[in-house]
Design a protein around this motif. Structure first.
Motif, PDB file in Angstrom:
ATOM      1  N   GLY A  22     -36.734  97.613  34.298  1.00  0.00           N
ATOM      2  CA  GLY A  22     -37.195  98.891  34.841  1.00  0.00           C
ATOM      3  C   GLY A  22     -38.704  99.021  34.864  1.00  0.00           C
ATOM      4  O   GLY A  22     -39.295  99.372  35.898  1.00  0.00           O
ATOM      5  N   GLU A  23     -39.343  98.737  33.739  1.00  0.00           N
ATOM      6  CA  GLU A  23     -40.801  98.889  33.677  1.00  0.00           C
ATOM      7  C   GLU A  23     -41.509  97.896  34.592  1.00  0.00           C
ATOM      8  O   GLU A  23     -42.556  98.218  35.171  1.00  0.00           O
ATOM      9  CB  GLU A  23     -41.277  98.747  32.238  1.00  0.00           C
ATOM     10  CG  GLU A  23     -40.867  99.927  31.359  1.00  0.00           C
ATOM     11  CD  GLU A  23     -41.332  99.790  29.927  1.00  0.00           C
ATOM     12  OE1 GLU A  23     -42.016  98.781  29.613  1.00  0.00           O
ATOM     13  OE2 GLU A  23     -40.994 100.677  29.108  1.00  0.00           O
ATOM     14  N   ARG A  24     -40.960  96.716  34.755  1.00  0.00           N
ATOM     15  CA  ARG A  24     -41.555  95.738  35.673  1.00  0.00           C
ATOM     16  C   ARG A  24     -41.499  96.219  37.120  1.00  0.00           C
ATOM     17  O   ARG A  24     -42.332  95.825  37.950  1.00  0.00           O
ATOM     18  CB  ARG A  24     -40.848  94.390  35.563  1.00  0.00           C
ATOM     19  CG  ARG A  24     -41.172  93.612  34.284  1.00  0.00           C
ATOM     20  CD  ARG A  24     -40.490  92.270  34.275  1.00  0.00           C
ATOM     21  NE  ARG A  24     -40.889  91.458  35.413  1.00  0.00           N
ATOM     22  CZ  ARG A  24     -40.264  90.335  35.788  1.00  0.00           C
ATOM     23  NH1 ARG A  24     -39.189  89.935  35.111  1.00  0.00           N
ATOM     24  NH2 ARG A  24     -40.692  89.649  36.816  1.00  0.00           N
ATOM     25  N   ARG A  25     -40.534  97.069  37.421  1.00  0.00           N
ATOM     26  CA  ARG A  25     -40.420  97.642  38.766  1.00  0.00           C
ATOM     27  C   ARG A  25     -41.226  98.927  38.906  1.00  0.00           C
ATOM     28  O   ARG A  25     -41.191  99.573  39.957  1.00  0.00           O
ATOM     29  CB  ARG A  25     -38.956  97.931  39.088  1.00  0.00           C
ATOM     30  CG  ARG A  25     -38.110  96.684  39.323  1.00  0.00           C
ATOM     31  CD  ARG A  25     -36.686  97.066  39.673  1.00  0.00           C
ATOM     32  NE  ARG A  25     -36.638  98.206  40.572  1.00  0.00           N
ATOM     33  CZ  ARG A  25     -35.746  99.188  40.501  1.00  0.00           C
ATOM     34  NH1 ARG A  25     -34.834  99.181  39.547  1.00  0.00           N
ATOM     35  NH2 ARG A  25     -35.771 100.186  41.355  1.00  0.00           N
ATOM     36  N   GLY A  26     -41.919  99.296  37.858  1.00  0.00           N
ATOM     37  CA  GLY A  26     -42.777 100.472  37.931  1.00  0.00           C
ATOM     38  C   GLY A  26     -42.130 101.762  37.494  1.00  0.00           C
ATOM     39  O   GLY A  26     -42.691 102.847  37.694  1.00  0.00           O
ATOM     40  N   LEU A  27     -40.942 101.689  36.877  1.00  0.00           N
ATOM     41  CA  LEU A  27     -40.316 102.887  36.335  1.00  0.00           C
ATOM     42  C   LEU A  27     -40.940 103.222  34.983  1.00  0.00           C
ATOM     43  O   LEU A  27     -41.434 102.342  34.267  1.00  0.00           O
ATOM     44  CB  LEU A  27     -38.805 102.685  36.179  1.00  0.00           C
ATOM     45  CG  LEU A  27     -38.024 102.266  37.426  1.00  0.00           C
ATOM     46  CD1 LEU A  27     -36.534 102.195  37.119  1.00  0.00           C
ATOM     47  CD2 LEU A  27     -38.288 103.212  38.582  1.00  0.00           C
ATOM     48  N   LYS A  28     -40.888 104.478  34.620  1.00  0.00           N
ATOM     49  CA  LYS A  28     -41.456 104.925  33.346  1.00  0.00           C
ATOM     50  C   LYS A  28     -40.364 105.579  32.497  1.00  0.00           C
ATOM     51  O   LYS A  28     -39.537 106.338  33.026  1.00  0.00           O
ATOM     52  CB  LYS A  28     -42.595 105.924  33.600  1.00  0.00           C
ATOM     53  CG  LYS A  28     -43.769 105.325  34.365  1.00  0.00           C
ATOM     54  CD  LYS A  28     -44.814 106.368  34.689  1.00  0.00           C
ATOM     55  CE  LYS A  28     -44.325 107.365  35.735  1.00  0.00           C
ATOM     56  NZ  LYS A  28     -45.383 108.335  36.126  1.00  0.00           N
ATOM     57  N   PHE A  29     -40.391 105.286  31.193  1.00  0.00           N
ATOM     58  CA  PHE A  29     -39.362 105.783  30.284  1.00  0.00           C
ATOM     59  C   PHE A  29     -40.020 106.447  29.080  1.00  0.00           C
ATOM     60  O   PHE A  29     -40.950 105.900  28.484  1.00  0.00           O
ATOM     61  CB  PHE A  29     -38.469 104.638  29.811  1.00  0.00           C
ATOM     62  CG  PHE A  29     -37.766 103.912  30.921  1.00  0.00           C
ATOM     63  CD1 PHE A  29     -36.504 104.295  31.339  1.00  0.00           C
ATOM     64  CD2 PHE A  29     -38.385 102.848  31.568  1.00  0.00           C
ATOM     65  CE1 PHE A  29     -35.860 103.633  32.379  1.00  0.00           C
ATOM     66  CE2 PHE A  29     -37.749 102.175  32.604  1.00  0.00           C
ATOM     67  CZ  PHE A  29     -36.487 102.568  33.010  1.00  0.00           C
ATOM     68  N   THR A  30     -39.514 107.611  28.727  1.00  0.00           N
ATOM     69  CA  THR A  30     -39.947 108.301  27.517  1.00  0.00           C
ATOM     70  C   THR A  30     -38.724 108.508  26.639  1.00  0.00           C
ATOM     71  O   THR A  30     -37.687 108.996  27.106  1.00  0.00           O
ATOM     72  CB  THR A  30     -40.583 109.669  27.846  1.00  0.00           C
ATOM     73  OG1 THR A  30     -41.738 109.465  28.655  1.00  0.00           O
ATOM     74  CG2 THR A  30     -40.985 110.396  26.565  1.00  0.00           C
ATOM     75  N   TYR A  31     -38.846 108.134  25.358  1.00  0.00           N
ATOM     76  CA  TYR A  31     -37.724 108.241  24.422  1.00  0.00           C
ATOM     77  C   TYR A  31     -37.981 109.391  23.463  1.00  0.00           C
ATOM     78  O   TYR A  31     -39.000 109.418  22.764  1.00  0.00           O
ATOM     79  CB  TYR A  31     -37.561 106.929  23.653  1.00  0.00           C
ATOM     80  CG  TYR A  31     -37.257 105.751  24.548  1.00  0.00           C
ATOM     81  CD1 TYR A  31     -35.956 105.427  24.898  1.00  0.00           C
ATOM     82  CD2 TYR A  31     -38.296 104.974  25.075  1.00  0.00           C
ATOM     83  CE1 TYR A  31     -35.661 104.360  25.733  1.00  0.00           C
ATOM     84  CE2 TYR A  31     -38.025 103.907  25.917  1.00  0.00           C
ATOM     85  CZ  TYR A  31     -36.711 103.605  26.246  1.00  0.00           C
ATOM     86  OH  TYR A  31     -36.447 102.545  27.084  1.00  0.00           O
ATOM     87  N   VAL A  32     -37.052 110.355  23.448  1.00  0.00           N
ATOM     88  CA  VAL A  32     -37.202 111.515  22.574  1.00  0.00           C
ATOM     89  C   VAL A  32     -35.854 111.826  21.930  1.00  0.00           C
ATOM     90  O   VAL A  32     -34.809 111.327  22.356  1.00  0.00           O
ATOM     91  CB  VAL A  32     -37.708 112.761  23.338  1.00  0.00           C
ATOM     92  CG1 VAL A  32     -39.030 112.485  24.032  1.00  0.00           C
ATOM     93  CG2 VAL A  32     -36.671 113.246  24.348  1.00  0.00           C
ATOM     94  N   ASN A  33     -35.897 112.673  20.926  1.00  0.00           N
ATOM     95  CA  ASN A  33     -34.668 113.159  20.308  1.00  0.00           C
ATOM     96  C   ASN A  33     -34.050 114.192  21.242  1.00  0.00           C
ATOM     97  O   ASN A  33     -34.462 115.349  21.284  1.00  0.00           O
ATOM     98  CB  ASN A  33     -34.969 113.770  18.945  1.00  0.00           C
ATOM     99  CG  ASN A  33     -33.727 114.324  18.268  1.00  0.00           C
ATOM    100  OD1 ASN A  33     -32.608 114.178  18.777  1.00  0.00           O
ATOM    101  ND2 ASN A  33     -33.911 114.957  17.125  1.00  0.00           N
ATOM    102  N   THR A  34     -33.052 113.768  22.011  1.00  0.00           N
ATOM    103  CA  THR A  34     -32.469 114.667  23.007  1.00  0.00           C
ATOM    104  C   THR A  34     -31.581 115.739  22.390  1.00  0.00           C
ATOM    105  O   THR A  34     -31.070 116.613  23.107  1.00  0.00           O
ATOM    106  CB  THR A  34     -31.688 113.867  24.072  1.00  0.00           C
ATOM    107  OG1 THR A  34     -30.784 112.958  23.428  1.00  0.00           O
ATOM    108  CG2 THR A  34     -32.633 113.079  24.960  1.00  0.00           C
ATOM    109  N   ALA A  35     -31.391 115.700  21.073  1.00  0.00           N
ATOM    110  CA  ALA A  35     -30.727 116.818  20.395  1.00  0.00           C
ATOM    111  C   ALA A  35     -31.627 118.057  20.383  1.00  0.00           C
ATOM    112  O   ALA A  35     -31.148 119.168  20.168  1.00  0.00           O
ATOM    113  CB  ALA A  35     -30.355 116.425  18.968  1.00  0.00           C
ATOM    114  N   ASP A  36     -32.919 117.849  20.628  1.00  0.00           N
ATOM    115  CA  ASP A  36     -33.910 118.922  20.655  1.00  0.00           C
ATOM    116  C   ASP A  36     -34.235 119.237  22.116  1.00  0.00           C
ATOM    117  O   ASP A  36     -35.072 118.585  22.742  1.00  0.00           O
ATOM    118  CB  ASP A  36     -35.160 118.477  19.902  1.00  0.00           C
ATOM    119  CG  ASP A  36     -36.209 119.572  19.777  1.00  0.00           C
ATOM    120  OD1 ASP A  36     -36.133 120.565  20.528  1.00  0.00           O
ATOM    121  OD2 ASP A  36     -37.122 119.419  18.939  1.00  0.00           O
ATOM    122  N   ALA A  37     -33.562 120.239  22.682  1.00  0.00           N
ATOM    123  CA  ALA A  37     -33.735 120.560  24.101  1.00  0.00           C
ATOM    124  C   ALA A  37     -35.173 120.972  24.419  1.00  0.00           C
ATOM    125  O   ALA A  37     -35.692 120.647  25.498  1.00  0.00           O
ATOM    126  CB  ALA A  37     -32.762 121.662  24.510  1.00  0.00           C
TER     127      ALA A  37
END
Length: 381
Positions: A113-128
């Motif tokens: 994904g990142e090699r294709r230029g996508l960006k990812f953010t990882y968070v605690n999704t239990a915290d809306a």
């Protein structure tokens, strides 16, 4: 007539069986790469197995019925299913993901994904509120696992749906751990549901499979087009094996959950076990949210030992429980996430999540619970 999920597991989409050649009760295996045309411009409904196959069609329709999806495509593996979904996004698109995510997902997001230029953010999704804080103009999707792998964090799917609607995002849910028998995210508003069908759906540790379920006509058409173009389809024989496994999904999930509850309660009483992560325990922080959006707790348990030595001793001394990767099969499996499933997750992230040298993950099978407990007891001594 609307049949219960137990019946649909066993019979699939029941009217299809009447169409089986010679009245076959089990789905026939159409082990063919191509299909003959009856004439120019005429088709039997199938032309080439990469695009569609009668055996795989029945599996896909069964999964759609169980998940409440408009459509489902069956892929060669769970990772193939995730990779297919990534094809929906373009350079610069941003996805917010559960911070505690299967290591293979993190790997494909980073390596592909990142090699294709996508960006990812990882968070605690239990915290809306934290999720909303990280939504930006380029955010296109929320990607969650609930329960998460392997620390069993629970995300409120309804809360994520509200954010997805507010900001016009796709809501993607990996439902591998609970299967549609216990959790159906599309009933709560998910647009895409993913499965590693290798796990609970197939259920016998004997085949690989993955699924992408879609909720809208637009997503169905986009995924179907990408599916035939990329060509990561499930073979007819593996489709048959997965369908055969689904027939017993209901009884397996019930027995595995029953066993897991007994084992989790036993583990909590052991001096050398410092923390037990099981969403069926009332003291789990996500217990009430999980109860509000599921029909059960499943059979995945993680736990932390007092020392690394204890963790390694358990892995080396279990006899009945198998030290192996994967989960969801009839046989109980124990895994060392830091070396196996989550070795590609950065060390600082793993340690912050608690995935340390003392952390083990247990997939509880259908064996006699007392036998599994006895095996863990002797391994701990």
């Amino acid at each position: 007539m609307e049949y219960g999920i137990e019946t649909r597991c066993c019979h699939g989409v029941t009217e299809i069986v009447k169409e089986h050649s010679f009245g076959a009760v089990s789905v026939p295996i159409y082990q063919t790469a191509t299909f003959a045309h009856r004439g120019i411009g005429e088709s039997t409904g199938h032309d080439y197995t990469r695009v569609s196959n009668p055996t795989r069609d029945e599996l896909e329709q069964t999964i759609s019925s169980l998940e409440g999806a408009l459509d489902t495509v069956a892929c060669a593996t769970g990772m193939a299913a995730i990779s297919l979904v990534l094809e929906l996004f373009d350079t610069g698109d941003h996805l917010i993901c559960s911070e505690d995510l299967y290591g293979g997902s993190v790997r494909v997001f980073s390596a592909v994904g990142e090699r294709r230029g996508l960006k990812f953010t990882y968070v605690n999704t239990a915290d809306a509120a934290l999720v909303e804080k990280n939504i930006g103009p380029d955010t296109k999707a929320l990607y969650i696992e609930t329960p998460s792998n392997p620390t069993m964090q629970i995300t409120d799917i309804r809360a994520m749906k509200a954010l997805a609607d507010k900001y016009h995002l796709l809501l993607i849910v990996d439902n591998t751990f609970l299967s549609p028998y216990f959790q159906r995210p599309m009933e709560l508003g998910a647009h895409i549901v993913l499965h590693s069908g290798t796990k609970f759906l197939a259920g016998h540790n004997d085949t690989l499979a993955g699924f992408v379920c879609t909720a809208t006509e637009e997503l169905k058409e986009r995924i179907r087009y990408l599916y035939k173009t990329v060509g990561n389809c499930l073979s007819p024989f593996d489709s048959y094996l997965t369908l055969r496994g689904i027939k017993t999904l209901a009884v397996r999930m019930e027995r595995q959950q029953e066993n897991a509850m007994q084992i989790a309660e036993w583990l909590k009483k052991q001096d050398k076990i410092k923390q037990v992560y099981y969403i069926g325990l009332p003291d789990h922080p996500g217990y009430e949210v999980n109860k509000s959006q599921t029909d059960g707790f499943g059979s995945m348990i993680s736990f932390t030992t007092d020392t690394e030595e204890t963790a390694r001793r358990i892995l080396e001394r279990v006899n009945l429980i198998v030290f192996a990767e994967s989960l969801g099969g009839v046989e109980s499996l124990i895994t060392y996430p830091m070396l196996q499933t989550h070795s590609d997750v950065p060390v600082e992230v793993r340690e912050r999540l608690g995935i340390t040298e003392c952390f083990l993950r247990l997939s509880v099978g259908i064996e006699k619970a007392e036998d599994l407990i006895a095996d863990l007891r002797q391994a701990l001594e």
